[in-house]
Each structure stands twice: as structure tokens, then as C-alpha cells.
Design an enzyme around this catalytic site. Structure first.
Site, PDB file in Angstrom:
ATOM      1  N   LYS A 246      45.928  47.319   1.665  1.00  0.00           N
ATOM      2  CA  LYS A 246      47.010  47.928   2.622  1.00  0.00           C
ATOM      3  C   LYS A 246      46.312  48.991   3.570  1.00  0.00           C
ATOM      4  O   LYS A 246      46.490  49.034   4.384  1.00  0.00           O
ATOM      5  CB  LYS A 246      48.073  48.914   1.805  1.00  0.00           C
ATOM      6  CG  LYS A 246      48.664  47.721   0.945  1.00  0.00           C
ATOM      7  CD  LYS A 246      49.810  48.495   0.193  1.00  0.00           C
ATOM      8  CE  LYS A 246      49.591  49.763  -0.909  1.00  0.00           C
ATOM      9  NZ  LYS A 246      49.043  49.160  -2.045  1.00  0.00           N
TER      10      LYS A 246
ATOM     11  N   ARG B 150      58.590  52.077  -1.748  1.00  0.00           N
ATOM     12  CA  ARG B 150      58.413  51.593  -2.966  1.00  0.00           C
ATOM     13  C   ARG B 150      59.204  51.338  -3.981  1.00  0.00           C
ATOM     14  O   ARG B 150      59.077  50.583  -5.015  1.00  0.00           O
ATOM     15  CB  ARG B 150      57.207  52.407  -3.691  1.00  0.00           C
ATOM     16  CG  ARG B 150      55.772  52.006  -3.187  1.00  0.00           C
ATOM     17  CD  ARG B 150      54.929  53.375  -3.799  1.00  0.00           C
ATOM     18  NE  ARG B 150      53.677  52.986  -4.229  1.00  0.00           N
ATOM     19  CZ  ARG B 150      52.540  53.234  -3.587  1.00  0.00           C
ATOM     20  NH1 ARG B 150      52.433  53.705  -2.303  1.00  0.00           N
ATOM     21  NH2 ARG B 150      51.424  52.834  -3.997  1.00  0.00           N
TER      22      ARG B 150
ATOM     23  N   ARG C 133      35.682  51.128  -5.341  1.00  0.00           N
ATOM     24  CA  ARG C 133      36.166  51.796  -4.125  1.00  0.00           C
ATOM     25  C   ARG C 133      35.692  53.330  -4.140  1.00  0.00           C
ATOM     26  O   ARG C 133      35.572  53.982  -5.279  1.00  0.00           O
ATOM     27  CB  ARG C 133      37.520  51.933  -4.272  1.00  0.00           C
ATOM     28  CG  ARG C 133      37.981  52.895  -3.114  1.00  0.00           C
ATOM     29  CD  ARG C 133      39.534  52.888  -2.688  1.00  0.00           C
ATOM     30  NE  ARG C 133      40.475  52.857  -3.657  1.00  0.00           N
ATOM     31  CZ  ARG C 133      41.843  52.696  -3.595  1.00  0.00           C
ATOM     32  NH1 ARG C 133      42.189  52.187  -2.446  1.00  0.00           N
ATOM     33  NH2 ARG C 133      42.573  52.641  -4.730  1.00  0.00           N
TER      34      ARG C 133
ATOM     35  N   ARG D 104      38.388  57.995  -6.339  1.00  0.00           N
ATOM     36  CA  ARG D 104      39.596  58.537  -6.479  1.00  0.00           C
ATOM     37  C   ARG D 104      39.999  58.876  -7.982  1.00  0.00           C
ATOM     38  O   ARG D 104      39.589  58.026  -8.609  1.00  0.00           O
ATOM     39  CB  ARG D 104      40.622  57.463  -5.753  1.00  0.00           C
ATOM     40  CG  ARG D 104      41.207  58.193  -4.601  1.00  0.00           C
ATOM     41  CD  ARG D 104      41.943  57.434  -3.706  1.00  0.00           C
ATOM     42  NE  ARG D 104      43.159  56.752  -4.790  1.00  0.00           N
ATOM     43  CZ  ARG D 104      44.073  55.760  -4.088  1.00  0.00           C
ATOM     44  NH1 ARG D 104      43.827  55.389  -2.836  1.00  0.00           N
ATOM     45  NH2 ARG D 104      45.059  55.439  -4.913  1.00  0.00           N
TER      46      ARG D 104
ATOM     47  N   ARG E  35      49.873  51.794 -12.444  1.00  0.00           N
ATOM     48  CA  ARG E  35      50.256  51.572 -11.021  1.00  0.00           C
ATOM     49  C   ARG E  35      50.762  50.168 -10.634  1.00  0.00           C
ATOM     50  O   ARG E  35      51.871  50.037  -9.920  1.00  0.00           O
ATOM     51  CB  ARG E  35      48.975  51.763  -9.819  1.00  0.00           C
ATOM     52  CG  ARG E  35      48.690  53.165 -10.055  1.00  0.00           C
ATOM     53  CD  ARG E  35      47.418  53.635  -9.846  1.00  0.00           C
ATOM     54  NE  ARG E  35      46.907  53.403  -8.297  1.00  0.00           N
ATOM     55  CZ  ARG E  35      45.425  52.974  -7.858  1.00  0.00           C
ATOM     56  NH1 ARG E  35      44.803  53.492  -8.664  1.00  0.00           N
ATOM     57  NH2 ARG E  35      45.422  52.745  -6.599  1.00  0.00           N
TER      58      ARG E  35
HETATM   59  P1  AP5 Z   1      42.300  49.645   0.042  1.00  0.00           P
HETATM   60  O1  AP5 Z   1      42.571  49.323   1.528  1.00  0.00           O
HETATM   61  O2  AP5 Z   1      41.925  51.052  -0.247  1.00  0.00           O
HETATM   62  O3  AP5 Z   1      43.654  49.163  -0.669  1.00  0.00           O
HETATM   63  P2  AP5 Z   1      45.145  49.943  -0.777  1.00  0.00           P
HETATM   64  O4  AP5 Z   1      46.010  48.604  -0.922  1.00  0.00           O
HETATM   65  O5  AP5 Z   1      45.504  50.768   0.162  1.00  0.00           O
HETATM   66  O6  AP5 Z   1      45.034  50.607  -2.150  1.00  0.00           O
HETATM   67  P3  AP5 Z   1      45.595  51.799  -2.689  1.00  0.00           P
HETATM   68  O7  AP5 Z   1      44.727  52.125  -4.202  1.00  0.00           O
HETATM   69  O8  AP5 Z   1      45.387  53.072  -1.745  1.00  0.00           O
HETATM   70  O9  AP5 Z   1      47.007  51.562  -2.920  1.00  0.00           O
HETATM   71  P4  AP5 Z   1      48.080  52.151  -4.059  1.00  0.00           P
HETATM   72  O10 AP5 Z   1      49.246  51.457  -3.573  1.00  0.00           O
HETATM   73  O11 AP5 Z   1      47.991  52.115  -5.349  1.00  0.00           O
HETATM   74  O12 AP5 Z   1      47.795  53.809  -3.557  1.00  0.00           O
HETATM   75  P5  AP5 Z   1      48.271  54.745  -2.541  1.00  0.00           P
HETATM   76  O13 AP5 Z   1      47.367  55.529  -2.144  1.00  0.00           O
HETATM   77  O14 AP5 Z   1      49.545  54.309  -1.562  1.00  0.00           O
HETATM   78  O15 AP5 Z   1      41.189  48.574  -0.457  1.00  0.00           O
HETATM   79  C1  AP5 Z   1      40.869  48.672  -1.930  1.00  0.00           C
HETATM   80  C2  AP5 Z   1      39.306  48.603  -2.230  1.00  0.00           C
HETATM   81  O16 AP5 Z   1      39.041  47.130  -1.660  1.00  0.00           O
HETATM   82  C3  AP5 Z   1      38.335  49.254  -1.070  1.00  0.00           C
HETATM   83  O17 AP5 Z   1      37.275  49.580  -1.672  1.00  0.00           O
HETATM   84  C4  AP5 Z   1      38.296  48.428   0.069  1.00  0.00           C
HETATM   85  O18 AP5 Z   1      37.076  48.626   0.751  1.00  0.00           O
HETATM   86  C5  AP5 Z   1      38.463  47.031  -0.543  1.00  0.00           C
HETATM   87  N1  AP5 Z   1      38.786  45.901   0.118  1.00  0.00           N
HETATM   88  C6  AP5 Z   1      39.853  46.103   1.122  1.00  0.00           C
HETATM   89  N2  AP5 Z   1      40.061  44.808   1.427  1.00  0.00           N
HETATM   90  C7  AP5 Z   1      39.316  43.906   0.871  1.00  0.00           C
HETATM   91  C8  AP5 Z   1      38.843  42.442   0.867  1.00  0.00           C
HETATM   92  N3  AP5 Z   1      39.794  41.693   1.703  1.00  0.00           N
HETATM   93  N4  AP5 Z   1      38.106  42.018   0.288  1.00  0.00           N
HETATM   94  C9  AP5 Z   1      37.202  42.884  -0.447  1.00  0.00           C
HETATM   95  N5  AP5 Z   1      37.392  44.131  -0.551  1.00  0.00           N
HETATM   96  C10 AP5 Z   1      38.445  44.595   0.070  1.00  0.00           C
HETATM   97  O19 AP5 Z   1      49.030  55.735  -3.570  1.00  0.00           O
HETATM   98  C11 AP5 Z   1      48.666  56.504  -4.568  1.00  0.00           C
HETATM   99  C12 AP5 Z   1      49.528  57.342  -5.463  1.00  0.00           C
HETATM  100  O20 AP5 Z   1      50.615  58.326  -4.642  1.00  0.00           O
HETATM  101  C13 AP5 Z   1      50.809  56.261  -6.151  1.00  0.00           C
HETATM  102  O21 AP5 Z   1      50.168  55.750  -7.512  1.00  0.00           O
HETATM  103  C14 AP5 Z   1      51.746  57.305  -6.277  1.00  0.00           C
HETATM  104  O22 AP5 Z   1      51.589  58.201  -7.453  1.00  0.00           O
HETATM  105  C15 AP5 Z   1      51.844  57.995  -5.058  1.00  0.00           C
HETATM  106  N6  AP5 Z   1      52.621  57.510  -4.015  1.00  0.00           N
HETATM  107  C16 AP5 Z   1      52.242  56.960  -2.781  1.00  0.00           C
HETATM  108  N7  AP5 Z   1      53.422  56.537  -2.103  1.00  0.00           N
HETATM  109  C17 AP5 Z   1      54.257  56.724  -2.872  1.00  0.00           C
HETATM  110  C18 AP5 Z   1      55.533  56.224  -2.722  1.00  0.00           C
HETATM  111  N8  AP5 Z   1      56.078  55.827  -1.585  1.00  0.00           N
HETATM  112  N9  AP5 Z   1      56.737  56.485  -3.756  1.00  0.00           N
HETATM  113  C19 AP5 Z   1      56.244  57.354  -4.848  1.00  0.00           C
HETATM  114  N10 AP5 Z   1      54.894  57.363  -4.899  1.00  0.00           N
HETATM  115  C20 AP5 Z   1      54.199  57.528  -4.203  1.00  0.00           C
END
Ligand code: AP5
Length: 224
Positions: free
Chosen positions: A18, A94, A129, A160, A171
Site C-alpha cells: 500500500k 479499516r 522490509r 519497524r 495485524r
Molecule cells: P509496503 O509498501 O511497505 O506495504 P504496506 O501495505 O504499506 O505495509 P504496512 O506494513 O505499512 O501496512 P500495514 O497495514 O500493516 O501498516 P500501517 O503502517 O498502515 O511494502 C512492504 C514491503 O514489501 C516493503 O519492503 C516493500 O519494498 C516490498 N514490496 C512492495 N511492493 C512489492 C512488490 N510488488 N513486490 C515485492 N516486494 C514489494 O499501520 C501500522 C499500524 O498502525 C497498524 O497495525 C495499526 O496499529 C495502526 N494503524 C494504522 N492505520 C490505522 C487505522 N486506520 N486504524 C487503526 N489503527 C491503524
């Protein structure tokens, strides 16, 4: 009148790409990239009251309570760059309560894109990552490695705190508990995209979908 700015929600399981794809879409279509995960991590780093409260949930891989995230997002959505340029929203909504907060504010996305990636691949992506705390750039040790000759960069890369395989399961559970309801609420504007391909292949599909919305907005504005 100028075309109404495009509004995109990008959803998908943890580590499905994402953040990577949102940053690319924001650059391509000059949209504001809003990531609730990034905003929460920034609050943790700066030690604000919100950061202190959010941290214990994030470290365990649990969702941060709705009222905290909704307040954070509402503040960001009211800022002029977001209103003028349009946005790609990464990691929100979410839960149904979060969808309802957007509904209540009259915010309807033009398109909801959902990245589909199998669980085994998510484990690979999350454990490899690494990110650069200076630029915010996200790498992957195998799939998108940092330049091998940049020793300064290599030394400052961080993992992270929620990027363990165990926390990923929590998650993923949180995601799976909510995803069907979210898709149901946005069924009319939903596009599911195979995210288990190269970054460029995924981006090509997303660009096509967003490009169509963008073109439609321009045609509507020209007719007005
Ligand atoms: P990356 O692009 O970093 O993936 P991502 O989907 O953004 O992953 P996140 O872990 O950030 O998502 P998440 O939903 O768990 O966490 P968030 O930060 O939103 O890619 C991942 C890896 O793969 C990278 O190394 C990249 O280089 C690689 N990659 C990408 N594309 C690729 C491809 N096509 N092929 C190969 N490799 C690839 O949330 C974190 C925490 O915050 C949550 O757990 C929660 O506690 C809180 N939070 C955030 N938003 C909310 C909300 N709305 N409500 C409640 N809690 C929330």
C-alpha cells in the site's frame, strides 16, 4: 471550473504494498498521500500524547482505537493541500466506524483499490522490509534492495518494531476481521488488484484504474 480532485482509497493486508504504491500514485497524479500508519509512527517518534497512547497497540499489531485515528485523520483531511489536490488514502478506513466517519463528513472516494497478496508472500515482505529514517524511503532486502555501495544509508536503515512474523499474524487477523465489511460498503467503486506481481506491474494496473477516474473528472469539468 477546474476538475474536482480525485479521491482514492488504497487498501490491502499488511505489507501488501500500500505504502509503496500510494507514494507512486501520489507522484503520478499529483495527489496528497495520506497514510495513517505513517502519521501514527510520526506521533510515536515525536512523543505526543497520541503517540504514547497509540504505541502499545501498534507494537502488538492491534488496531489503534477508532476515536484516536478518526480525530487524527479528520485534522489532516481539513488541510488545504488535501482539499485542493485530492488524495490517496493508505491504511484508512479499516473499520466500519472509520467508514462511517468519512460518510458523516460527506467524503466519498471515487475508487477503492484493494491489493490481494497471499499470506506466505506477506511474511516475506514484512520480514525483509527496511526503511530509511532520513528520507522515509522503504526498501526490501531481496525485492527492492538499497544500493550496496552506500554504506551510510545501509547503516541507518531500520526495521519497524511491528515487523515480526508473529505481529504480522495479529495485524492480518485485524485485517481479515474487517475486510469483507469494508469491501461491501464500497462495492460500487471497488477494484481488486493482484498485488503479487512486480511493483511496476501492479502500478500499471492501478494507474489505469486511477487514470480513468482522472479522465472522467476532466470531461465533466469541460462540459460544465
Ligand atoms: P509496503 O509498501 O511497505 O506495504 P504496506 O501495505 O504499506 O505495509 P504496512 O506494513 O505499512 O501496512 P500495514 O497495514 O500493516 O501498516 P500501517 O503502517 O498502515 O511494502 C512492504 C514491503 O514489501 C516493503 O519492503 C516493500 O519494498 C516490498 N514490496 C512492495 N511492493 C512489492 C512488490 N510488488 N513486490 C515485492 N516486494 C514489494 O499501520 C501500522 C499500524 O498502525 C497498524 O497495525 C495499526 O496499529 C495502526 N494503524 C494504522 N492505520 C490505522 C487505522 N486506520 N486504524 C487503526 N489503527 C491503524
Amino acid at each position: 471550473p477546474p476538475p474536482r480532485p480525485v479521491r482514492i482509497i488504497l487498501t490491502g493486508p499488511p505489507a501488501s504494498g500500500k505504502g509503496t504504491q500510494s507514494a507512486m500514485l501520489a507522484q503520478e497524479f499529483k495527489l496528497v498521500h495520506i497514510s495513517t500508519g505513517d502519521m501514527l509512527r510520526a506521533a510515536v517518534v515525536s512523543g505526543t500524547e497520541l503517540g504514547l497512547q497509540a504505541r502499545r497497540y501498534m507494537d502488538r499489531g492491534e488496531l489503534v482505537p477508532d476515536e484516536l485515528v478518526i480525530a487524527l485523520l479528520q485534522e489532516r483531511m481539513a488541510q488545504p493541500d488535501v482539499i485542493e489536490r485530492g488524495w490517496v488514502l493508505d491504511g484508512f478506513p479499516r473499520t466500519i466506524a472509520q467508514v462511517e466517519s468519512l460518510d458523516a463528513a460527506g467524503v466519498q472516494p471515487d475508487l477503492v483499490l484493494c491489493l490481494e497478496v497471499p499470506e506466505a508472500e506477506l511474511v516475506q515482505r514484512v520480514t525483509g522490509r527496511r526503511s530509511d529514517p532520513v528520507t522515509g524511503r522503504v526498501y526490501h532486502l531481496q525485492y527492492d534492495p538499497p544500493p550496496a555501495d552506500d554504506t551510510e544509508l545501509l547503516q541507518r536503515l531500520v526495521q519497524r518494531s511491528d515487523d515480526s512474523e508473529e505481529t504480522l499474524r495479529t495485524r492480518l487477523d485485524a485485517y481479515q476481521q474487517n475486510v469483507a465489511k469494508l469491501k461491501g460498503r464500497y462495492a460500487e467503486v471497488l477494484a481488486e488488484v493482484d498485488g503479487h506481481r512486480s511493483k511496476q506491474e501492479v502500478f500499471a494496473d492501478l494507474t489505469r484504474a486511477v487514470g480513468m477516474v482522472h479522465m472522467h473528472r476532466q470531461m465533466v469539468a469541460q462540459r460544465a
